[in-house]
Design a protein around this motif. Structure first.
Motif, PDB file in Angstrom:
ATOM      1  N   VAL A 192       0.962  -1.128  -0.041  1.00  0.00           N
ATOM      2  CA  VAL A 192      -0.117   0.118   0.161  1.00  0.00           C
ATOM      3  C   VAL A 192       0.733   1.504   0.159  1.00  0.00           C
ATOM      4  O   VAL A 192       1.958   1.638   0.833  1.00  0.00           O
ATOM      5  N   GLU A 193       1.104   2.076  -1.051  1.00  0.00           N
ATOM      6  CA  GLU A 193       1.236   3.445  -0.934  1.00  0.00           C
ATOM      7  C   GLU A 193       0.444   4.625  -0.368  1.00  0.00           C
ATOM      8  O   GLU A 193      -0.680   4.706  -1.673  1.00  0.00           O
ATOM      9  N   PHE A 194       0.471   5.901   0.020  1.00  0.00           N
ATOM     10  CA  PHE A 194      -0.631   6.681   0.229  1.00  0.00           C
ATOM     11  C   PHE A 194       1.033   7.648  -0.005  1.00  0.00           C
ATOM     12  O   PHE A 194       1.614   8.050   0.760  1.00  0.00           O
ATOM     13  N   ILE A 195       0.451   8.660  -1.223  1.00  0.00           N
ATOM     14  CA  ILE A 195       1.137  10.113  -1.768  1.00  0.00           C
ATOM     15  C   ILE A 195       0.280  10.652  -0.988  1.00  0.00           C
ATOM     16  O   ILE A 195      -1.041  11.412  -1.393  1.00  0.00           O
ATOM     17  N   LYS A 196       1.439  12.164  -0.303  1.00  0.00           N
ATOM     18  CA  LYS A 196       0.826  13.856  -0.803  1.00  0.00           C
ATOM     19  C   LYS A 196       1.834  14.794  -1.626  1.00  0.00           C
ATOM     20  O   LYS A 196       3.467  14.033  -1.615  1.00  0.00           O
ATOM     21  N   ASN A 197       1.078  15.359  -1.681  1.00  0.00           N
ATOM     22  CA  ASN A 197       1.985  16.582  -2.657  1.00  0.00           C
ATOM     23  C   ASN A 197       2.564  17.105  -2.094  1.00  0.00           C
ATOM     24  O   ASN A 197       2.426  18.339  -3.007  1.00  0.00           O
ATOM     25  N   THR A 198       2.662  17.293  -0.706  1.00  0.00           N
ATOM     26  CA  THR A 198       2.831  18.824   0.087  1.00  0.00           C
ATOM     27  C   THR A 198       4.040  18.301   1.324  1.00  0.00           C
ATOM     28  O   THR A 198       3.696  16.437   1.108  1.00  0.00           O
ATOM     29  N   VAL A 199       4.767  19.151   1.396  1.00  0.00           N
ATOM     30  CA  VAL A 199       5.325  18.179   2.637  1.00  0.00           C
ATOM     31  C   VAL A 199       5.819  19.293   3.938  1.00  0.00           C
ATOM     32  O   VAL A 199       5.446  20.356   3.365  1.00  0.00           O
ATOM     33  N   PRO A 200       5.925  19.082   5.518  1.00  0.00           N
ATOM     34  CA  PRO A 200       6.400  19.794   5.716  1.00  0.00           C
ATOM     35  C   PRO A 200       6.892  20.936   6.219  1.00  0.00           C
ATOM     36  O   PRO A 200       8.438  20.686   4.987  1.00  0.00           O
ATOM     37  N   ALA A 201       6.836  21.968   6.462  1.00  0.00           N
ATOM     38  CA  ALA A 201       8.236  23.130   6.070  1.00  0.00           C
ATOM     39  C   ALA A 201       9.420  23.426   5.661  1.00  0.00           C
ATOM     40  O   ALA A 201      10.254  23.370   6.227  1.00  0.00           O
ATOM     41  N   ASN A 202       9.566  21.816   7.417  1.00  0.00           N
ATOM     42  CA  ASN A 202      10.231  21.662   8.035  1.00  0.00           C
ATOM     43  C   ASN A 202      10.463  20.995   8.447  1.00  0.00           C
ATOM     44  O   ASN A 202       9.470  19.923   9.028  1.00  0.00           O
ATOM     45  N   LYS A 217       5.203  22.603  -1.335  1.00  0.00           N
ATOM     46  CA  LYS A 217       4.942  21.357  -2.936  1.00  0.00           C
ATOM     47  C   LYS A 217       6.208  20.245  -2.582  1.00  0.00           C
ATOM     48  O   LYS A 217       7.274  21.127  -2.000  1.00  0.00           O
ATOM     49  N   GLY A 218       5.563  19.301  -2.827  1.00  0.00           N
ATOM     50  CA  GLY A 218       6.950  18.187  -2.514  1.00  0.00           C
ATOM     51  C   GLY A 218       6.315  17.222  -2.619  1.00  0.00           C
ATOM     52  O   GLY A 218       5.172  16.851  -2.970  1.00  0.00           O
ATOM     53  N   THR A 219       6.925  15.459  -2.404  1.00  0.00           N
ATOM     54  CA  THR A 219       6.300  14.868  -2.425  1.00  0.00           C
ATOM     55  C   THR A 219       6.497  13.577  -1.235  1.00  0.00           C
ATOM     56  O   THR A 219       7.406  13.186  -1.369  1.00  0.00           O
ATOM     57  N   MET A 220       5.813  13.353  -0.677  1.00  0.00           N
ATOM     58  CA  MET A 220       6.302  12.327   0.310  1.00  0.00           C
ATOM     59  C   MET A 220       5.098  11.569   0.486  1.00  0.00           C
ATOM     60  O   MET A 220       3.427  11.454   0.038  1.00  0.00           O
ATOM     61  N   THR A 221       5.365  10.123  -0.428  1.00  0.00           N
ATOM     62  CA  THR A 221       5.563   8.876   0.305  1.00  0.00           C
ATOM     63  C   THR A 221       5.271   7.824   1.636  1.00  0.00           C
ATOM     64  O   THR A 221       5.973   7.215   1.769  1.00  0.00           O
ATOM     65  N   HIS A 222       4.071   7.450   1.930  1.00  0.00           N
ATOM     66  CA  HIS A 222       4.265   6.554   2.572  1.00  0.00           C
ATOM     67  C   HIS A 222       3.931   4.705   2.238  1.00  0.00           C
ATOM     68  O   HIS A 222       2.585   4.709   1.500  1.00  0.00           O
ATOM     69  N   THR A 223       4.655   3.809   2.524  1.00  0.00           N
ATOM     70  CA  THR A 223       5.042   2.934   1.710  1.00  0.00           C
ATOM     71  C   THR A 223       4.399   1.690   2.871  1.00  0.00           C
ATOM     72  O   THR A 223       5.787   1.918   3.886  1.00  0.00           O
ATOM     73  N   MET A 224       3.715   0.905   2.830  1.00  0.00           N
ATOM     74  CA  MET A 224       3.073  -0.176   3.957  1.00  0.00           C
ATOM     75  C   MET A 224       3.313  -1.808   3.314  1.00  0.00           C
ATOM     76  O   MET A 224       2.841  -1.620   2.004  1.00  0.00           O
ATOM     77  N   LYS A 225       4.218  -2.566   4.027  1.00  0.00           N
ATOM     78  CA  LYS A 225       4.071  -4.277   3.470  1.00  0.00           C
ATOM     79  C   LYS A 225       3.982  -4.515   4.829  1.00  0.00           C
ATOM     80  O   LYS A 225       4.334  -4.088   6.147  1.00  0.00           O
ATOM     81  N   ASP A 262      -3.282  13.004  -1.407  1.00  0.00           N
ATOM     82  CA  ASP A 262      -3.780  12.810  -3.277  1.00  0.00           C
ATOM     83  C   ASP A 262      -3.780  11.973  -3.521  1.00  0.00           C
ATOM     84  O   ASP A 262      -4.645  11.884  -5.081  1.00  0.00           O
ATOM     85  N   GLU A 263      -3.371  10.756  -3.455  1.00  0.00           N
ATOM     86  CA  GLU A 263      -3.491   9.737  -4.427  1.00  0.00           C
ATOM     87  C   GLU A 263      -3.052   8.348  -3.142  1.00  0.00           C
ATOM     88  O   GLU A 263      -2.533   8.240  -2.575  1.00  0.00           O
ATOM     89  N   ALA A 264      -3.078   7.354  -4.432  1.00  0.00           N
ATOM     90  CA  ALA A 264      -3.146   5.791  -3.293  1.00  0.00           C
ATOM     91  C   ALA A 264      -3.417   5.010  -4.643  1.00  0.00           C
ATOM     92  O   ALA A 264      -3.457   4.753  -5.762  1.00  0.00           O
ATOM     93  N   THR A 265      -2.669   3.628  -4.265  1.00  0.00           N
ATOM     94  CA  THR A 265      -1.651   2.428  -5.002  1.00  0.00           C
ATOM     95  C   THR A 265      -1.879   1.450  -3.956  1.00  0.00           C
ATOM     96  O   THR A 265      -1.200   1.897  -3.384  1.00  0.00           O
TER      97      THR A 265
END
Length: 327
Positions: A192-202, A217-225, A262-265
């Motif tokens: 499972v992957e959840f994707i945000k198209n923003t990231v924390p500023a710090n 603006k950025g990409t943050m991906t949470h990948t779980m197995k 914002d996205e899911a895989t």
């Protein structure tokens, strides 16, 4: 992060008084693949400009030149599979902006909305099985950029004079729901992957998991197995998301403040076969199949047309023929 290679599936029918016709032999012995080739030649010579409420938009749909495709033909017929494949060129305009050199921050080109449009080449593969009333269309989807609506309108208008009065070409969503429904019901959710198209500023806000922190603006991906695969509860939630449930404001929302993506895989395995389903703008029920790991790339980091054809053929056959062994 490189863009994912996403494919969506549709069905094309030709109907007379709502009765689907055999696409192998339409009027005057012309089959639909030949008709689609004629359509492609038409919009190559005369690009289709969509309208909105009777007014021409700043979009266009055409076929790219061989020069743009590095001397490759923009469309080809595969007679052995009764198929046609190639690229559409979709363009959008309406904005004035500068294109800058990313290294030097020097302006290299100024876009004039009255003269220029931004275009993308979108791969397609269309196949008509023998004696079928359905043609299976695979369209590439680039992020949230798709051409299904404009293609449907172009087919309606440009083929109107080539068919008898009252005969309509229809492009239907064929969400691979039957495919992923069977895979979810009988398969195993592997990743499972959840994707945000923003990231924390710090970094401090990220480590503290501060949901109210400013984001950039950025990409943050949470990948779980999970060893052995995820539980049935995870599969049910995946099915709900792919069907467009549990959605608010064009995003996956988990009913907790700022707990959204914002996205899911979802990667699902059944009988040794894996499929990765990807969804963007969760209010839409048309998930795509992520084939990034199944295609080959050229020196420009673009998917080769040969590998796109291969995965498209496999996807069509999966949708038509996939039957779990334990059904």
């Amino acid at each position: 992060m490189a863009d994912k290679i996403l494919l969506s599936t549709y069905v094309i029918t030709v109907e007379e008084k709502k009765v689907p016709l055999n696409l192998d032999k339409l009027y005057e012995d012309e089959n639909f693949i030949e008709l689609f080739e004629s359509f492609s030649m038409n919009i190559m010579k005369d690009p289709f400009i969509p309208k909105s409420k009777g007014i021409f938009t700043d979009k266009s749909l055409t076929v790219p030149s061989a020069e743009i495709l590095n001397n490759r033909l923009p469309f080809n017929i595969d007679a052995s599979n009764n198929a046609i494949y190639g690229y559409f060129q979709a363009g959008t305009g309406g904005d004035n902006f500068d294109i800058m050199n990313n290294s030097t921050n020097v302006r290299e080109f100024s876009v004039n909305s009255n003269k220029h449009i931004s275009t993308k080449n979108v791969f397609y593969y269309l196949q008509v099985p023998p004696n079928s009333t359905e043609g299976f269309l695979v369209l590439q989807k680039i992020k949230n950029f798709g051409i299904k609506t404009d293609l449907n309108n172009a087919l309606q208008i440009r083929l109107k004079d080539k068919l008898p009065k009252g005969v309509l070409v229809k492009l239907h969503n064929r969400v691979p729901y039957d495919l992923y429904k069977e895979m979810i019901q009988y398969g195993t959710l592997k990743k499972v992957e959840f994707i945000k198209n923003t990231v924390p500023a710090n970094m401090k806000d990220f480590i503290a998991n501060n949901q109210h922190a400013r984001r950039v603006k950025g990409t943050m991906t949470h990948t779980m197995k999970m060893r052995g695969g995820f539980t049935s509860e995870w599969l049910k939630d995946a099915a709900d998301i792919l069907r467009g449930n549990n959605t608010k404001n064009h995003r996956i929302d988990f009913d907790e403040e700022n707990a959204y993506f914002d996205e899911a895989t979802f990667e699902i395995e059944l009988d040794g076969k894996k499929k990765t389903f990807h969804t963007i703008n969760k209010n839409k029920i048309q998930p795509s199949v992520d084939v990034t790991g199944d295609v080959e790339f050229d020196k420009n980091k673009q998917p080769t047309i040969e590998s796109l054809i291969k995965v498209s053929q496999e996807l069509i056959q999966d949708i038509i023929n996939l039957k779990p062994k334990n059904v």
